[in-house]
Motif scaffolding. Structure first.
Motif, mmCIF file in Angstrom:
data_model
loop_
_atom_site.group_PDB
_atom_site.id
_atom_site.type_symbol
_atom_site.label_atom_id
_atom_site.label_comp_id
_atom_site.label_asym_id
_atom_site.label_seq_id
_atom_site.Cartn_x
_atom_site.Cartn_y
_atom_site.Cartn_z
ATOM 1 N N LEU A 116 46.359 49.363 32.148
ATOM 2 C CA LEU A 116 47.807 49.180 32.214
ATOM 3 C C LEU A 116 48.292 49.164 33.661
ATOM 4 O O LEU A 116 49.140 48.345 34.033
ATOM 5 C CB LEU A 116 48.512 50.295 31.436
ATOM 6 N N MET A 117 47.735 50.071 34.489
ATOM 7 C CA MET A 117 48.176 50.176 35.884
ATOM 8 C C MET A 117 47.712 49.011 36.747
ATOM 9 O O MET A 117 48.460 48.512 37.579
ATOM 10 C CB MET A 117 47.677 51.492 36.502
ATOM 11 N N PHE A 118 46.463 48.578 36.525
ATOM 12 C CA PHE A 118 45.857 47.627 37.465
ATOM 13 C C PHE A 118 45.561 46.257 36.865
ATOM 14 O O PHE A 118 45.128 45.371 37.593
ATOM 15 C CB PHE A 118 44.592 48.235 38.060
ATOM 16 N N ARG A 119 45.739 46.098 35.584
ATOM 17 C CA ARG A 119 45.593 44.798 34.917
ATOM 18 C C ARG A 119 44.373 44.030 35.425
ATOM 19 O O ARG A 119 44.499 42.892 35.928
ATOM 20 C CB ARG A 119 46.864 43.974 35.118
ATOM 21 N N PRO A 120 43.201 44.641 35.361
ATOM 22 C CA PRO A 120 42.019 43.995 35.946
ATOM 23 C C PRO A 120 41.681 42.663 35.275
ATOM 24 O O PRO A 120 41.616 42.572 34.054
ATOM 25 C CB PRO A 120 40.913 45.026 35.723
ATOM 26 N N GLN A 121 41.475 41.660 36.099
ATOM 27 C CA GLN A 121 40.994 40.366 35.630
ATOM 28 C C GLN A 121 39.491 40.345 35.839
ATOM 29 O O GLN A 121 39.010 40.476 36.968
ATOM 30 C CB GLN A 121 41.655 39.235 36.406
ATOM 31 N N VAL A 122 38.750 40.220 34.774
ATOM 32 C CA VAL A 122 37.291 40.313 34.837
ATOM 33 C C VAL A 122 36.691 38.921 34.700
ATOM 34 O O VAL A 122 37.012 38.178 33.776
ATOM 35 C CB VAL A 122 36.750 41.232 33.725
ATOM 36 N N GLU A 123 35.815 38.592 35.628
ATOM 37 C CA GLU A 123 35.136 37.301 35.604
ATOM 38 C C GLU A 123 33.624 37.528 35.604
ATOM 39 O O GLU A 123 33.113 38.293 36.410
ATOM 40 C CB GLU A 123 35.534 36.468 36.828
ATOM 41 N N GLY A 124 32.935 36.879 34.702
ATOM 42 C CA GLY A 124 31.477 36.928 34.680
ATOM 43 C C GLY A 124 30.880 38.160 34.030
ATOM 44 O O GLY A 124 29.707 38.468 34.263
ATOM 45 N N ALA A 125 31.645 38.877 33.200
ATOM 46 C CA ALA A 125 31.107 40.079 32.554
ATOM 47 C C ALA A 125 29.889 39.767 31.697
ATOM 48 O O ALA A 125 29.025 40.633 31.487
ATOM 49 C CB ALA A 125 32.189 40.741 31.700
ATOM 50 N N GLU A 126 29.792 38.523 31.218
ATOM 51 C CA GLU A 126 28.652 38.123 30.395
ATOM 52 C C GLU A 126 27.356 38.108 31.190
ATOM 53 O O GLU A 126 26.259 38.025 30.608
ATOM 54 C CB GLU A 126 28.903 36.752 29.772
#
Length: 223
Positions: free
Chosen positions: A17-27
């Motif tokens: 909620l605080m940092f709204r992380p956008q995650v790329e390449g978790a796969e």
């Protein structure tokens, strides 16, 4: 429920909620078996945000002083850091580096995910510094693949790595797994260790977009 699972369930939603992380390449993170996550280090909260972005529990080392405090505050800190996946190690002693290396090896031999910052300390100015070869020894000793990653934006929400972080948006970017089986049995060859480390740092630089500095961050801080 373990303390680590409890922390992921309770702290995770707050951090998202605080940092709204956008995650790329978790796969790119293998679903099973030992994995080394190796990336840049901008500020203290990197180690809290990274596990939120991974499906698997992530373990990392931290200073033992975080879990040896006295009283209610000391016990609360110990619970928090252990629950976040931190394994305390005395890194200030003469054998601190060896202890950290052996701790990482044990975690990997148990088939878990171990996170490491090859720079060895937080960047003093937002640039990416030369990696230390412990990362190379870990992958060569255990055969665990290295997944490079980059945390982007944490230095904006916690400038200087101190004080309370403010809400903001961060990005966590994972690269493709790197394996170094061609160097089996060469974990004591300093030229091989440097080559492996540099190849990992090149990927971290590509993922983060940081300017690279060919010197250790600790030396830059001492200057």
């Amino acid at each position: 429920m373990s303390s680590l699972a409890f922390m992921r369930a309770t702290l995770g939603p707050v951090l998202r909620l605080m940092f709204r992380p956008q995650v790329e390449g978790a796969e790119n993170i293998p679903g099973t078996g030992p994995v080394i996550l190796a990336g840049n280090h901008l500020t203290f909260i990197d180690s809290l945000i990274l596990p939120v972005c991974c499906e698997r529990p992530v373990y990392f080392i931290g200073k033992d002083e975080y879990v040896t405090g006295k009283g209610i505050k000391g016990r609360a800190m110990a619970w928090f850091f252990r629950g976040a996946g931190m394994i305390p190690v005395d890194r200030d002693g003469g054998r601190g580096g060896v202890a950290a290396l052996m701790t990482g090896r044990r975690v990997l031999e148990e088939g878990k995910v171990f996170s490491i910052y090859p720079e060895g300390t937080r960047s003093p100015d937002g640039r990416l510094y030369r990696g230390r070869t412990g990362i190379a020894r870990l992958t060569l000793m255990t055969g665990a693949p290295v997944v490079p990653f980059a945390v982007i934006g944490t230095d904006k929400i916690q400038p200087g790595g101190k004080g309370m972080p403010r809400p903001g948006k961060v990005t966590v970017r994972f690269g493709e797994p790197m394996e170094f089986s061609r160097y089996d049995g060469m974990d004591r060859d300093r030229y091989v260790l440097r080559a492996v480390t540099d190849s990992v740092m090149t990927e971290v630089m590509r993922l983060s977009g940081q300017e690279y500095v060919d010197m250790y961050a600790t030396k830059a801080k001492a200057a």
